[in-house]
Design a protein around this motif. Structure first.
Motif, PDB file in Angstrom:
ATOM      1  N   LYS A  21       0.828  -1.215   0.000  1.00  0.00           N
ATOM      2  CA  LYS A  21       0.000   0.000   0.000  1.00  0.00           C
ATOM      3  C   LYS A  21       0.860   1.263   0.000  1.00  0.00           C
ATOM      4  O   LYS A  21       0.586   2.209  -0.747  1.00  0.00           O
ATOM      5  CB  LYS A  21      -0.940  -0.012   1.208  1.00  0.00           C
ATOM      6  N   ASN A  22       1.893   1.271   0.819  1.00  0.00           N
ATOM      7  CA  ASN A  22       2.707   2.486   0.957  1.00  0.00           C
ATOM      8  C   ASN A  22       3.678   2.691  -0.203  1.00  0.00           C
ATOM      9  O   ASN A  22       3.944   3.826  -0.612  1.00  0.00           O
ATOM     10  CB  ASN A  22       3.495   2.452   2.265  1.00  0.00           C
ATOM     11  N   GLU A  23       4.221   1.591  -0.721  1.00  0.00           N
ATOM     12  CA  GLU A  23       5.291   1.692  -1.707  1.00  0.00           C
ATOM     13  C   GLU A  23       4.856   1.346  -3.128  1.00  0.00           C
ATOM     14  O   GLU A  23       5.520   1.742  -4.086  1.00  0.00           O
ATOM     15  CB  GLU A  23       6.464   0.781  -1.308  1.00  0.00           C
ATOM     16  N   ALA A  24       3.778   0.568  -3.291  1.00  0.00           N
ATOM     17  CA  ALA A  24       3.409   0.107  -4.630  1.00  0.00           C
ATOM     18  C   ALA A  24       1.967   0.458  -5.012  1.00  0.00           C
ATOM     19  O   ALA A  24       1.468  -0.040  -6.023  1.00  0.00           O
ATOM     20  CB  ALA A  24       3.629  -1.406  -4.744  1.00  0.00           C
ATOM     21  N   GLY A  25       1.290   1.300  -4.228  1.00  0.00           N
ATOM     22  CA  GLY A  25      -0.026   1.783  -4.601  1.00  0.00           C
ATOM     23  C   GLY A  25      -1.123   0.743  -4.605  1.00  0.00           C
ATOM     24  O   GLY A  25      -2.112   0.876  -5.340  1.00  0.00           O
ATOM     25  N   LEU A  26      -1.012  -0.280  -3.762  1.00  0.00           N
ATOM     26  CA  LEU A  26      -2.006  -1.354  -3.764  1.00  0.00           C
ATOM     27  C   LEU A  26      -3.422  -0.821  -3.580  1.00  0.00           C
ATOM     28  O   LEU A  26      -4.364  -1.322  -4.194  1.00  0.00           O
ATOM     29  CB  LEU A  26      -1.677  -2.375  -2.661  1.00  0.00           C
ATOM     30  N   ASP A  27      -3.581   0.197  -2.738  1.00  0.00           N
ATOM     31  CA  ASP A  27      -4.921   0.725  -2.437  1.00  0.00           C
ATOM     32  C   ASP A  27      -5.188   2.092  -3.064  1.00  0.00           C
ATOM     33  O   ASP A  27      -6.127   2.778  -2.670  1.00  0.00           O
ATOM     34  CB  ASP A  27      -5.123   0.815  -0.919  1.00  0.00           C
ATOM     35  N   HIS A  28      -4.410   2.476  -4.078  1.00  0.00           N
ATOM     36  CA  HIS A  28      -4.551   3.802  -4.667  1.00  0.00           C
ATOM     37  C   HIS A  28      -5.445   3.831  -5.901  1.00  0.00           C
ATOM     38  O   HIS A  28      -5.579   4.870  -6.530  1.00  0.00           O
ATOM     39  CB  HIS A  28      -3.175   4.362  -5.058  1.00  0.00           C
ATOM     40  N   TYR A  29      -6.027   2.715  -6.245  1.00  0.00           N
ATOM     41  CA  TYR A  29      -6.773   2.632  -7.501  1.00  0.00           C
ATOM     42  C   TYR A  29      -8.073   3.437  -7.443  1.00  0.00           C
ATOM     43  O   TYR A  29      -8.651   3.656  -6.384  1.00  0.00           O
ATOM     44  CB  TYR A  29      -7.081   1.169  -7.831  1.00  0.00           C
ATOM     45  N   GLN A  30      -8.524   3.842  -8.626  1.00  0.00           N
ATOM     46  CA  GLN A  30      -9.804   4.540  -8.780  1.00  0.00           C
ATOM     47  C   GLN A  30     -10.604   3.845  -9.876  1.00  0.00           C
ATOM     48  O   GLN A  30     -10.933   4.425 -10.908  1.00  0.00           O
ATOM     49  CB  GLN A  30      -9.573   6.015  -9.121  1.00  0.00           C
ATOM     50  N   VAL A  31     -10.884   2.585  -9.651  1.00  0.00           N
ATOM     51  CA  VAL A  31     -11.635   1.780 -10.612  1.00  0.00           C
ATOM     52  C   VAL A  31     -12.789   1.112  -9.872  1.00  0.00           C
ATOM     53  O   VAL A  31     -12.743   0.938  -8.657  1.00  0.00           O
ATOM     54  CB  VAL A  31     -10.738   0.701 -11.282  1.00  0.00           C
ATOM     55  N   ARG A  32     -13.818   0.724 -10.629  1.00  0.00           N
ATOM     56  CA  ARG A  32     -14.989   0.124 -10.018  1.00  0.00           C
ATOM     57  C   ARG A  32     -15.227  -1.310 -10.464  1.00  0.00           C
ATOM     58  O   ARG A  32     -15.857  -2.072  -9.757  1.00  0.00           O
ATOM     59  CB  ARG A  32     -16.242   0.949 -10.355  1.00  0.00           C
ATOM     60  N   SER A  33     -14.759  -1.678 -11.651  1.00  0.00           N
ATOM     61  CA  SER A  33     -15.133  -2.976 -12.211  1.00  0.00           C
ATOM     62  C   SER A  33     -14.307  -4.114 -11.619  1.00  0.00           C
ATOM     63  O   SER A  33     -13.201  -3.922 -11.109  1.00  0.00           O
ATOM     64  CB  SER A  33     -14.982  -2.974 -13.729  1.00  0.00           C
ATOM     65  N   TRP A  34     -14.887  -5.299 -11.724  1.00  0.00           N
ATOM     66  CA  TRP A  34     -14.258  -6.539 -11.250  1.00  0.00           C
ATOM     67  C   TRP A  34     -12.904  -6.740 -11.890  1.00  0.00           C
ATOM     68  O   TRP A  34     -11.896  -6.937 -11.212  1.00  0.00           O
ATOM     69  CB  TRP A  34     -15.208  -7.694 -11.584  1.00  0.00           C
ATOM     70  N   ARG A  35     -12.843  -6.705 -13.212  1.00  0.00           N
ATOM     71  CA  ARG A  35     -11.597  -6.951 -13.938  1.00  0.00           C
ATOM     72  C   ARG A  35     -10.544  -5.897 -13.583  1.00  0.00           C
ATOM     73  O   ARG A  35      -9.372  -6.214 -13.377  1.00  0.00           O
ATOM     74  CB  ARG A  35     -11.897  -6.970 -15.437  1.00  0.00           C
ATOM     75  N   ALA A  36     -10.954  -4.622 -13.493  1.00  0.00           N
ATOM     76  CA  ALA A  36      -9.991  -3.562 -13.207  1.00  0.00           C
ATOM     77  C   ALA A  36      -9.388  -3.721 -11.815  1.00  0.00           C
ATOM     78  O   ALA A  36      -8.197  -3.444 -11.607  1.00  0.00           O
ATOM     79  CB  ALA A  36     -10.658  -2.195 -13.351  1.00  0.00           C
TER      80      ALA A  36
END
Length: 365
Positions: free
Chosen positions: A312-327
């Motif tokens: 989360k801190n170094e690789a953006g695991l929780d930084h996404y702004q997507v809604r779909s399953w595949r994304a």
């Protein structure tokens, strides 16, 4: 990938696009939502990459756990108000169940599944709007954990004798434990103090009763059989506890295996208290397994928390702004790859410096 590894404050579609020199996030969004690449194939590549870089048949442990992704709104696949350890409360969030691999060389996430609550799986129109495949139905978190372990086993990386550890949500699930024992995979799984276990005399007793029998709450003396050991470094130094194991009934276990309740006790009570806090683990493994090996595996469970923090801190695991399953799967997989690269790089540097990691296996001497 360069964006996920860069020192950006946030790593979402806009910031990654700007880092790549694009004028809009359209390309980044297309990569995650619709671009023709094999997301699960990359997941398998990540797993193989981690095992190649960090694999150790002696000290390796597979860890199952979940983490939360706090969200706004109701359209992101799997989102609802539910408890997450990320915030320590009920929040509007998605929950991802993950499999990590940890050894003396390092630790990294190797698989992932998005948890879909029944509020989603019983509303197929809602699922369709988030591009959830029609064949995806409800699965409990332990079932998702089993699915990931089965993939690792089918790939030949989770072999008979490899250790698995997880928290009480999995430790109290009979199906999860049975899956492991039937495949002769030893485990150390956390459990609650009100869990009821069958003892060697055939009687069923609560965990807290067994702990009392073992002398776990004796504040003045230490009965024989207790061992004081560290399970690794924490924020305030070595995490040292007292440990003991109580033998349990072995019905349903492979020949030559034993079943134990592992008890962890604080060396000193917290300030203002008179009783030392206890924690409990259900363990099954070959009979010759020493207590210190059970302790080592119990301590390895915290490695996945470090994986979550790093990713989360170094690789953006929780930084996404997507809604779909595949994304969701696409972003999480690429973030796992970025975090795995960091773990592999660190392991290489430690090899060059001659450092030793934690999670060292117990010796038989």
């Amino acid at each position: 990938m360069r964006g996920l590894l860069a020192g950006l404050e946030r790593k979402n579609g806009w910031t990654l696009a700007e880092h790549a020199g694009a004028v809009s996030p359209d390309g980044t969004q297309r990569l995650l939502r619709t671009a023709d690449w094999d997301v699960d194939g990359v997941r398998d590549d990540v797993r193989d990459y981690v095992l190649d870089a960090l694999g150790d048949p002696v000290s390796g442990v597979f860890v199952v756990d979940e983490t939360g992704f706090i969200k706004k709104g109701t359209r992101s696949a799997g989102v609802q108000r539910q408890y997450t350890g990320t915030s320590g409360k009920i929040d509007n969030c998605q929950l991802g169940v993950f499999l990590a691999y940890a050894s003396a060389r390092g630790r990294a996430l190797i698989d992932r599944e998005l948890y879909l609550p029944t509020s989603w799986t019983e509303d197929r129109d809602r699922c369709a709007k988030a591009d959830v495949p029609d064949e995806v139905g409800f699965a409990t978190k332990p079932q998702l954990g089993i699915a990931m372990l089965e993939r690792a086993r089918s790939a030949g990386v989770l072999t008979t004798g490899a250790w698995v550890t997880a928290d009480e949500a999995y430790g109290q699930n009979p199906t999860f434990r049975t899956w492991l024992t039937e495949r002769q995979i030893p485990f150390v799984l956390a459990t609650r103090n009100d869990d009821v276990l069958r003892c060697t005399d055939g009687h069923r007793r609560q965990v807290k009763v067994l702990a009392t029998i073992a002398g776990a709450r004796d504040r003045d003396t230490d009965a024989s059989g207790w061992e004081q050991r560290s399970i690794g470094a924490g924020a305030h130094g070595q995490r040292v506890y007292d440990w003991t194991a109580v033998a349990l009934d072995t019905t349903g276990l492979p020949d030559g295996w034993e079943h134990w309740l592992l008890v962890r006790r604080q060396t000193e009570p917290d300030e203002g208290k008179t009783v030392r806090e206890l924690a409990f683990y259900r363990c099954a493994a070959p009979a010759a397994t020493p207590l210190r090996e059970l302790i080592r595996v119990a301590g390895a469970r915290w490695a996945i928390e470090e994986c979550f923090q790093t990713a989360k801190n170094e690789a953006g695991l929780d930084h996404y702004q997507v809604r779909s399953w595949r994304a969701w799967y696409a972003h999480i997989t690429l973030a796992m790859l970025a975090a795995a690269y960091l773990a592999a790089t660190r392991a290489t540097e430690r090899d060059q410096d001659g450092e030793k990691g934690d999670l060292q296996p117990a010796t038989t001497s």
